[in-house]
Design a protein around this motif. Structure first.
Motif: not given
Length: 319
Positions: A1-27
Protein backbone atom coordinates in the motif's frame (compact mmCIF):
# COMPACT_ATOMS: atom_id res chain seq x y z
CA UNK A 1 0.00 0.00 0.00
CA UNK A 2 1.31 3.44 -0.90
CA UNK A 3 0.58 6.62 0.92
CA UNK A 4 1.11 10.31 0.33
CA UNK A 5 1.48 13.19 2.69
CA UNK A 6 -0.45 16.39 2.09
CA UNK A 7 0.90 19.50 3.77
CA UNK A 8 -1.50 21.03 6.25
CA UNK A 9 -2.06 24.73 5.69
CA UNK A 10 -1.26 27.08 8.56
CA UNK A 11 -3.96 28.68 10.66
CA UNK A 12 -4.92 32.12 9.33
CA UNK A 13 -7.79 32.81 11.73
CA UNK A 14 -9.17 31.36 14.92
CA UNK A 15 -12.66 31.34 16.38
CA UNK A 16 -12.84 32.62 19.95
CA UNK A 17 -16.03 32.07 21.96
CA UNK A 18 -16.23 33.09 25.61
CA UNK A 19 -12.43 33.17 25.77
CA UNK A 20 -12.17 29.61 24.42
CA UNK A 21 -10.60 28.72 21.05
CA UNK A 22 -13.56 27.01 19.40
CA UNK A 23 -12.12 26.47 15.93
CA UNK A 24 -9.56 27.37 13.29
CA UNK A 25 -9.56 28.47 9.67
CA UNK A 26 -6.51 27.40 7.69
CA UNK A 27 -5.35 28.68 4.35
CA UNK A 28 -2.65 30.19 2.17
CA UNK A 29 -1.77 33.79 1.47
CA UNK A 30 0.62 35.81 -0.66
CA UNK A 31 1.62 39.49 -0.63
CA UNK A 32 3.48 41.04 -3.55
CA UNK A 33 5.80 44.01 -3.16
CA UNK A 34 5.38 47.04 -5.41
CA UNK A 35 7.90 45.59 -7.87
CA UNK A 36 5.89 42.38 -8.16
CA UNK A 37 8.22 40.18 -6.14
CA UNK A 38 6.83 37.95 -3.39
CA UNK A 39 7.10 39.83 -0.12
CA UNK A 40 5.18 37.40 2.11
CA UNK A 41 4.08 33.82 1.57
CA UNK A 42 2.02 31.85 4.08
CA UNK A 43 1.12 28.26 3.33
CA UNK A 44 1.49 27.33 -0.33
CA UNK A 45 0.39 30.22 -2.55
CA UNK A 46 2.07 28.58 -5.55
CA UNK A 47 -0.48 25.74 -5.64
CA UNK A 48 -3.38 26.11 -8.09
CA UNK A 49 -6.78 27.14 -6.73
CA UNK A 50 -10.11 28.04 -8.26
CA UNK A 51 -10.31 31.84 -7.73
CA UNK A 52 -14.05 31.69 -8.35
CA UNK A 53 -15.43 35.23 -8.79
CA UNK A 54 -12.03 36.80 -8.22
CA UNK A 55 -11.51 35.87 -11.90
CA UNK A 56 -14.32 38.21 -12.97
CA UNK A 57 -12.12 41.22 -13.81
CA UNK A 58 -10.28 39.01 -16.30
CA UNK A 59 -13.55 37.75 -17.77
CA UNK A 60 -14.72 41.35 -18.19
CA UNK A 61 -11.44 42.30 -19.86
CA UNK A 62 -11.96 39.47 -22.35
CA UNK A 63 -15.40 40.86 -23.22
CA UNK A 64 -13.82 44.24 -23.94
CA UNK A 65 -11.09 42.67 -26.04
CA UNK A 66 -13.80 40.93 -28.02
CA UNK A 67 -15.18 44.35 -28.96
CA UNK A 68 -18.05 45.11 -26.57
CA UNK A 69 -18.01 48.80 -25.73
CA UNK A 70 -18.83 48.86 -22.02
CA UNK A 71 -17.85 51.51 -19.52
CA UNK A 72 -18.83 52.97 -16.18
CA UNK A 73 -21.52 51.21 -14.20
CA UNK A 74 -22.16 48.67 -16.95
CA UNK A 75 -18.54 47.54 -17.01
CA UNK A 76 -18.44 47.39 -13.21
CA UNK A 77 -21.57 45.22 -13.27
CA UNK A 78 -19.99 42.95 -15.89
CA UNK A 79 -17.22 42.36 -13.31
CA UNK A 80 -19.61 41.88 -10.43
CA UNK A 81 -20.87 39.44 -7.87
CA UNK A 82 -23.78 41.76 -7.27
CA UNK A 83 -25.98 41.71 -4.19
CA UNK A 84 -29.25 41.63 -6.08
CA UNK A 85 -30.24 45.13 -5.02
CA UNK A 86 -32.79 46.98 -7.11
CA UNK A 87 -30.21 49.10 -8.92
CA UNK A 88 -28.25 45.98 -9.87
CA UNK A 89 -31.26 44.22 -11.36
CA UNK A 90 -32.47 47.35 -13.14
CA UNK A 91 -29.12 47.78 -14.88
CA UNK A 92 -28.85 44.12 -15.87
CA UNK A 93 -32.27 44.44 -17.50
CA UNK A 94 -31.11 47.58 -19.34
CA UNK A 95 -27.96 45.82 -20.55
CA UNK A 96 -30.02 42.92 -21.87
CA UNK A 97 -32.53 45.23 -23.57
CA UNK A 98 -29.77 47.31 -25.17
CA UNK A 99 -28.39 44.14 -26.76
CA UNK A 100 -31.84 42.90 -27.84
CA UNK A 101 -31.70 40.09 -25.28
CA UNK A 102 -34.19 38.74 -22.77
CA UNK A 103 -33.81 37.41 -19.24
CA UNK A 104 -34.54 33.96 -20.61
CA UNK A 105 -31.31 34.14 -22.64
CA UNK A 106 -29.29 34.09 -19.42
CA UNK A 107 -27.89 30.68 -18.54
CA UNK A 108 -27.24 31.54 -14.91
CA UNK A 109 -28.97 29.14 -12.49
CA UNK A 110 -32.08 30.63 -10.87
CA UNK A 111 -31.13 32.00 -7.47
CA UNK A 112 -32.04 34.47 -4.73
CA UNK A 113 -30.18 37.75 -4.20
CA UNK A 114 -26.73 37.17 -2.75
CA UNK A 115 -27.12 39.73 0.03
CA UNK A 116 -29.13 38.24 2.95
CA UNK A 117 -30.99 41.49 3.60
CA UNK A 118 -32.00 41.72 -0.05
CA UNK A 119 -32.94 38.04 -0.12
CA UNK A 120 -35.29 38.44 2.87
CA UNK A 121 -36.97 41.48 1.35
CA UNK A 122 -37.24 39.75 -2.01
CA UNK A 123 -38.90 36.69 -0.51
CA UNK A 124 -41.20 38.81 1.65
CA UNK A 125 -42.40 40.55 -1.51
CA UNK A 126 -43.24 37.22 -3.08
CA UNK A 127 -40.12 36.83 -5.20
CA UNK A 128 -38.88 33.46 -6.43
CA UNK A 129 -35.50 32.28 -7.65
CA UNK A 130 -34.75 33.81 -11.03
CA UNK A 131 -31.81 33.85 -13.42
CA UNK A 132 -31.43 37.62 -13.23
CA UNK A 133 -31.20 37.68 -9.42
CA UNK A 134 -28.22 35.30 -9.50
CA UNK A 135 -25.14 37.38 -8.61
CA UNK A 136 -23.36 36.70 -11.92
CA UNK A 137 -26.16 37.96 -14.17
CA UNK A 138 -24.29 41.14 -15.11
CA UNK A 139 -21.31 39.12 -16.31
CA UNK A 140 -23.56 36.81 -18.30
CA UNK A 141 -25.43 39.73 -19.86
CA UNK A 142 -22.11 41.12 -21.10
CA UNK A 143 -21.01 37.71 -22.39
CA UNK A 144 -24.25 37.28 -24.32
CA UNK A 145 -24.01 40.79 -25.76
CA UNK A 146 -20.50 40.25 -27.07
CA UNK A 147 -21.56 36.96 -28.64
CA UNK A 148 -24.28 38.76 -30.59
CA UNK A 149 -21.80 41.47 -31.59
CA UNK A 150 -19.39 38.91 -33.04
CA UNK A 151 -21.94 36.51 -34.48
CA UNK A 152 -20.90 33.80 -32.00
CA UNK A 153 -23.33 31.14 -30.92
CA UNK A 154 -25.31 32.21 -27.86
CA UNK A 155 -26.49 28.78 -26.83
CA UNK A 156 -22.94 27.52 -26.23
CA UNK A 157 -21.45 30.67 -24.72
CA UNK A 158 -20.48 28.76 -21.55
CA UNK A 159 -18.66 25.98 -23.40
CA UNK A 160 -14.90 26.10 -22.69
CA UNK A 161 -14.33 25.66 -26.45
CA UNK A 162 -16.43 28.74 -27.30
CA UNK A 163 -14.42 31.62 -28.84
CA UNK A 164 -15.25 33.89 -25.91
CA UNK A 165 -14.13 31.38 -23.30
CA UNK A 166 -10.91 30.69 -25.20
CA UNK A 167 -10.28 34.43 -25.08
CA UNK A 168 -10.98 34.46 -21.33
CA UNK A 169 -8.40 31.71 -20.91
CA UNK A 170 -5.78 33.72 -22.76
CA UNK A 171 -6.48 36.82 -20.65
CA UNK A 172 -6.20 34.81 -17.41
CA UNK A 173 -2.90 33.30 -18.50
CA UNK A 174 -1.49 36.63 -19.69
CA UNK A 175 -2.51 38.57 -16.57
CA UNK A 176 -1.40 35.89 -14.10
CA UNK A 177 1.80 34.96 -15.91
CA UNK A 178 0.85 31.29 -15.62
CA UNK A 179 -0.55 28.47 -17.69
CA UNK A 180 -4.00 27.36 -16.53
CA UNK A 181 -3.63 23.74 -15.33
CA UNK A 182 -7.33 22.98 -14.80
CA UNK A 183 -10.58 24.33 -16.22
CA UNK A 184 -13.63 23.59 -14.09
CA UNK A 185 -17.19 24.89 -13.94
CA UNK A 186 -18.08 27.83 -11.71
CA UNK A 187 -21.29 28.14 -9.72
CA UNK A 188 -22.84 30.24 -12.48
CA UNK A 189 -21.99 27.64 -15.11
CA UNK A 190 -19.12 29.56 -16.73
CA UNK A 191 -15.71 27.94 -17.28
CA UNK A 192 -13.49 28.42 -14.25
CA UNK A 193 -9.74 28.74 -14.79
CA UNK A 194 -7.44 27.62 -11.99
CA UNK A 195 -4.28 29.61 -11.19
CA UNK A 196 -2.16 30.03 -8.09
CA UNK A 197 -2.75 32.68 -5.47
CA UNK A 198 0.52 34.25 -6.56
CA UNK A 199 -0.79 34.36 -10.11
CA UNK A 200 -4.07 35.87 -8.91
CA UNK A 201 -2.26 38.63 -7.01
CA UNK A 202 -0.08 39.20 -10.06
CA UNK A 203 -3.18 39.55 -12.24
CA UNK A 204 -4.73 42.19 -9.97
CA UNK A 205 -1.41 44.05 -9.90
CA UNK A 206 -1.38 43.91 -13.70
CA UNK A 207 -4.86 45.46 -13.89
CA UNK A 208 -4.09 48.47 -11.68
CA UNK A 209 -0.77 49.15 -13.42
CA UNK A 210 -2.01 48.64 -16.98
CA UNK A 211 -1.81 51.53 -19.40
CA UNK A 212 -4.90 53.78 -19.53
CA UNK A 213 -7.23 52.72 -22.30
CA UNK A 214 -6.29 49.06 -22.23
CA UNK A 215 -9.02 46.53 -21.48
CA UNK A 216 -7.44 45.69 -18.12
CA UNK A 217 -7.17 49.30 -16.99
CA UNK A 218 -10.69 50.09 -18.19
CA UNK A 219 -12.03 47.26 -16.03
CA UNK A 220 -9.99 48.33 -13.00
CA UNK A 221 -11.07 51.96 -13.40
CA UNK A 222 -14.76 51.07 -13.75
CA UNK A 223 -14.69 48.80 -10.71
CA UNK A 224 -12.96 51.43 -8.60
CA UNK A 225 -15.25 54.22 -9.76
CA UNK A 226 -18.45 52.22 -9.21
CA UNK A 227 -17.72 49.68 -6.46
CA UNK A 228 -21.35 49.42 -5.38
CA UNK A 229 -22.03 47.81 -8.77
CA UNK A 230 -19.20 45.31 -8.25
CA UNK A 231 -20.64 44.12 -4.94
CA UNK A 232 -23.37 46.04 -3.10
CA UNK A 233 -24.02 48.63 -0.43
CA UNK A 234 -23.29 46.22 2.43
CA UNK A 235 -20.20 44.45 1.08
CA UNK A 236 -16.48 44.73 2.01
CA UNK A 237 -15.29 45.01 -1.62
CA UNK A 238 -17.42 48.13 -1.97
CA UNK A 239 -16.22 49.60 1.31
CA UNK A 240 -12.57 49.04 0.49
CA UNK A 241 -12.69 50.46 -3.04
CA UNK A 242 -14.76 53.40 -1.85
CA UNK A 243 -12.55 54.32 1.10
CA UNK A 244 -9.01 53.38 -0.04
CA UNK A 245 -8.16 55.44 -3.13
CA UNK A 246 -6.99 53.31 -6.04
CA UNK A 247 -7.62 49.92 -4.40
CA UNK A 248 -9.01 47.12 -6.57
CA UNK A 249 -10.78 44.38 -4.61
CA UNK A 250 -12.77 41.29 -5.54
CA UNK A 251 -13.80 38.33 -3.44
CA UNK A 252 -14.68 34.89 -4.71
CA UNK A 253 -16.76 32.03 -3.40
CA UNK A 254 -15.12 29.45 -1.15
CA UNK A 255 -13.34 32.27 0.69
CA UNK A 256 -11.02 33.72 -1.94
CA UNK A 257 -9.92 37.36 -1.85
CA UNK A 258 -7.67 39.43 -4.08
CA UNK A 259 -6.69 43.09 -3.68
CA UNK A 260 -4.25 45.36 -5.49
CA UNK A 261 -3.14 48.80 -4.33
CA UNK A 262 -2.35 51.57 -6.84
CA UNK A 263 1.41 51.39 -6.16
CA UNK A 264 1.55 47.78 -7.38
CA UNK A 265 1.42 45.96 -4.06
CA UNK A 266 -1.09 43.15 -4.14
CA UNK A 267 -2.40 40.25 -2.08
CA UNK A 268 -4.43 37.12 -2.53
CA UNK A 269 -5.53 34.43 -0.11
CA UNK A 270 -7.89 31.50 0.24
CA UNK A 271 -9.39 29.96 3.35
CA UNK A 272 -9.20 26.20 2.87
CA UNK A 273 -12.60 25.34 4.33
CA UNK A 274 -14.35 28.02 2.29
CA UNK A 275 -15.59 29.91 5.37
CA UNK A 276 -16.30 33.44 4.19
CA UNK A 277 -16.65 34.58 7.81
CA UNK A 278 -12.84 34.49 8.01
CA UNK A 279 -12.33 36.74 4.98
CA UNK A 280 -12.75 40.06 6.79
CA UNK A 281 -10.39 39.42 9.72
CA UNK A 282 -7.68 38.00 7.44
CA UNK A 283 -8.03 40.81 4.91
CA UNK A 284 -7.92 43.48 7.61
CA UNK A 285 -4.75 41.98 9.10
CA UNK A 286 -2.96 41.97 5.74
CA UNK A 287 -4.09 45.52 4.96
CA UNK A 288 -2.71 46.74 8.27
CA UNK A 289 0.58 44.97 7.56
CA UNK A 290 0.67 46.92 4.30
CA UNK A 291 0.13 50.17 6.17
CA UNK A 292 -3.53 50.62 5.20
CA UNK A 293 -5.37 51.91 8.26
CA UNK A 294 -8.62 53.63 9.06
CA UNK A 295 -12.23 52.98 9.96
CA UNK A 296 -12.84 50.95 6.80
CA UNK A 297 -10.19 48.41 7.82
CA UNK A 298 -11.73 48.14 11.29
CA UNK A 299 -15.14 47.64 9.70
CA UNK A 300 -13.89 44.91 7.36
CA UNK A 301 -12.11 43.11 10.19
CA UNK A 302 -15.04 43.17 12.62
CA UNK A 303 -16.34 39.59 12.91
CA UNK A 304 -18.10 39.09 16.26
CA UNK A 305 -19.55 35.85 17.57
CA UNK A 306 -22.88 36.06 19.34
CA UNK A 307 -24.25 34.18 22.30
CA UNK A 308 -27.93 34.93 22.39
CA UNK A 309 -28.08 38.59 21.47
CA UNK A 310 -24.75 39.46 23.11
CA UNK A 311 -21.27 39.59 21.62
CA UNK A 312 -19.28 36.80 23.29
CA UNK A 313 -16.30 36.37 21.02
CA UNK A 314 -14.78 37.00 17.64
CA UNK A 315 -13.03 35.55 14.62
CA UNK A 316 -9.52 36.96 14.57
CA UNK A 317 -6.50 36.67 12.32
CA UNK A 318 -3.50 34.98 13.93
CA UNK A 319 -0.61 35.29 11.45
Amino acid sequence: MSSSTTAISPVLAEVIRSGFVEGHHRGSLVVLAADGSVDTAVGDPSAPVFPRSSNKPMQAAAVLRAGLDLSGQRLALASASHSGERFHLDLVRKMLAEAGLAETDLQTPPDLPLDPVEAEAYLAAGGVRERITMNCSGKHAAMLAVCDLNGWDRQSYLDPAHPLQRLVLSVVEEASGESVPVVGTDGCGAPLMAISLTGLARAFRHFVLAEPGTAERRVADAMRAHPEYVAGTRRPDTWLMREVPGALSKMGAEAVQAVALPDGRALAFKIDDGATRALGPVLARVLRQLGVEGPVVDRIGFAPLLGGAAEVGEIRAVF
